[in-house]
Design an enzyme around this catalytic site. Structure first.
Site, PDB file in Angstrom:
ATOM      1  N   ASP A 128      -6.930   6.447   7.957  1.00  0.00           N
ATOM      2  CA  ASP A 128      -7.273   5.042   7.714  1.00  0.00           C
ATOM      3  C   ASP A 128      -8.416   4.686   8.662  1.00  0.00           C
ATOM      4  OD1 ASP A 128      -7.263   2.394   6.828  1.00  0.00           O
ATOM      5  OD2 ASP A 128      -5.498   1.797   7.982  1.00  0.00           O
ATOM      6  N   GLN A 177       0.827  -1.205   0.000  1.00  0.00           N
ATOM      7  CA  GLN A 177       0.000   0.000   0.000  1.00  0.00           C
ATOM      8  C   GLN A 177       0.862   1.256   0.000  1.00  0.00           C
ATOM      9  OE1 GLN A 177      -3.527   0.318   0.025  1.00  0.00           O
ATOM     10  NE2 GLN A 177      -2.885   2.383  -0.499  1.00  0.00           N
ATOM     11  N   ARG A 202      -1.824   0.754  -6.801  1.00  0.00           N
ATOM     12  CA  ARG A 202      -1.536  -0.578  -6.247  1.00  0.00           C
ATOM     13  C   ARG A 202      -1.145  -1.505  -7.391  1.00  0.00           C
ATOM     14  NH1 ARG A 202      -3.774  -2.160  -1.443  1.00  0.00           N
ATOM     15  NH2 ARG A 202      -2.471  -3.971  -1.763  1.00  0.00           N
TER      16      ARG A 202
HETATM   17  N1   CP Z   1      -6.147  -0.960   0.693  1.00  0.00           N
HETATM   18  C1   CP Z   1      -6.313  -2.292   0.650  1.00  0.00           C
HETATM   19  O1   CP Z   1      -5.394  -3.079   0.900  1.00  0.00           O
HETATM   20  O2   CP Z   1      -7.561  -2.659   0.276  1.00  0.00           O
HETATM   21  P1   CP Z   1      -8.176  -4.135   0.332  1.00  0.00           P
HETATM   22  O3   CP Z   1      -8.342  -4.498   1.774  1.00  0.00           O
HETATM   23  O4   CP Z   1      -9.486  -4.004  -0.392  1.00  0.00           O
HETATM   24  O5   CP Z   1      -7.234  -5.082  -0.354  1.00  0.00           O
HETATM   25  N1  NVA Z   2      -5.760  -0.878   8.683  1.00  0.00           N
HETATM   26  C1  NVA Z   2      -6.645  -1.588   7.786  1.00  0.00           C
HETATM   27  C2  NVA Z   2      -6.145  -1.518   6.388  1.00  0.00           C
HETATM   28  C3  NVA Z   2      -7.024  -2.175   5.363  1.00  0.00           C
HETATM   29  C4  NVA Z   2      -6.472  -2.155   3.979  1.00  0.00           C
HETATM   30  C5  NVA Z   2      -6.804  -3.013   8.244  1.00  0.00           C
HETATM   31  O1  NVA Z   2      -5.813  -3.657   8.592  1.00  0.00           O
HETATM   32  O2  NVA Z   2      -7.941  -3.492   8.278  1.00  0.00           O
END
Ligand code: CP
Ligand code: NVA
Length: 308
Positions: free
Chosen positions: A225, A137, A294
């Site tokens: 996030d 990411q 990505r």
């Molecule tokens: N940002 C990310 O990793 O999204 P997903 O959980 O949809 O893969």
């Molecule tokens: N911090 C989040 C990121 C998801 C892509 C998780 O771990 O759920």
């Protein structure tokens, strides 16, 4: 074996080459339908296993599309469907998979699962997110920042919210790419010292600032996030929301960043919780470029792992 396990475990020159390579591959595909193959087919004849022990939209689809664009084949596997979810060891799974596939990407819970997979696999392993980090990411995020604003070296990046896995990879990237990083969130959700320590030792300026307005002031990039990650217990939901509400990224908070500041969120988002829709859909936001990148960043990561 060239694994991509974390940003702080990868040589900074290689990281820089991957970002530049990703941008070149993106440029080379500009305007083409997504399903058309790249001119180069470096993964022709290669098989890639994509293992998910947690849900995913972006990681699953961007890896799958990326492999296909480069001429390879994928197998998308859920942990629960494999013997992995029924008591077979990680080590045995890694050794078996290595007999069938050329590359393994795994999204899992404990970091130890990823590390054991890498220890026992005879093929490269890529970290598609653990409870501790999310390096793919942040490679996409660095690429996105540089596409919009030029070199990230020396930029001021402010994170608002939970000191989670995505933040940890930002801290690793601060050390490797040389940007300043401020964490703003409640003390109960501070990031792990390890990640901050790595960035500091590498020479990055890293700060913890409880006041979100002070933290965001003069920022080139503001990042949010989800307040509750996939590995977090839902039972603490209300308490976490109460702690994190002052750190919501809204238009009033963004006013304190630089006029041309960018806003990022790795997605999925809980709109109007960690960030408002006005910000997510507003002029600072590059959230869908992050999602697109990505694809390009991971193509460069896979090629680096396979040396192709
Ligand atoms: N940002 C990310 O990793 O999204 P997903 O959980 O949809 O893969
Ligand atoms: N911090 C989040 C990121 C998801 C892509 C998780 O771990 O759920």
């Amino acid at each position: 074996m060239t694994h991509f396990l974390d940003i702080h475990k990868t040589d900074p020159t290689a990281l820089r080459q991957m970002i530049d390579h990703a941008r070149a591959m993106k440029d080379a595909r500009a305007g083409r339908p997504k399903g058309t193959p790249d001119d180069e087919q470096p993964l022709k004849g290669r098989m890639v296993a994509l293992i998910f022990e947690k849900p995913s939209t972006r990681t699953r689809i961007s890896f799958d599309v990326g492999v296909r664009q480069m001429g390879g084949e994928t197998m998308v596997l859920s942990g629960g469907d494999m013997q992995l979810g029924h008591g077979e060891t990680i080590a045995d799974t890694a050794r078996v998979l290595s007999r069938y596939v050329d590359l393994i990407m795994i999204r899992t819970f404990e970091e130890d699962t990823l590390l054991e997979m890498a220890d026992y696999a005879d093929v490269p392993v890529i970290n598609g997110l653990t409870n501790r980090t999310h390096p793919c990411q942040i490679m996409a995020d660095v690429m996105t920042f540089e596409e919009h604003r030029g070199p990230i070296d020396g930029a001021k990046v402010t994170w608002c919210g939970d000191g989670n896995n995505v933040f940890a990879s930002f801290a690793h990237a601060a050390g490797q790419f040389g940007f300043d990083l401020t964490f703003s969130g409640p003390a109960q959700l501070d990031p792990e010292d390890d990640a901050l320590g790595f960035a500091r030792k590498a020479g990055a300026s890293v700060a913890i600032e409880r006041d979100p307005v002070a933290a965001v002031s003069g920022a080139d990039l503001v990042v949010a996030d989800t307040w509750i990650s996939m590995h977090d217990s839902q039972t603490a939901r209300e308490r976490r929301h109460n702690m994190l509400r002052p750190y919501q990224v809204n238009e009033a908070l963004m006013e304190h960043a630089k006029d041309d500041a960018l806003f990022m969120h790795c997605l999925p988002a809980h709109r109007d919780e960690e960030a408002t829709s006005a910000v997510m859909d507003g002029p600072h936001s590059v959230i869908f470029d992050e999602a697109e990148n990505r694809l390009h960043a991971q193509k460069a990561i896979m090629r680096w792992c396979l040396g192709v």
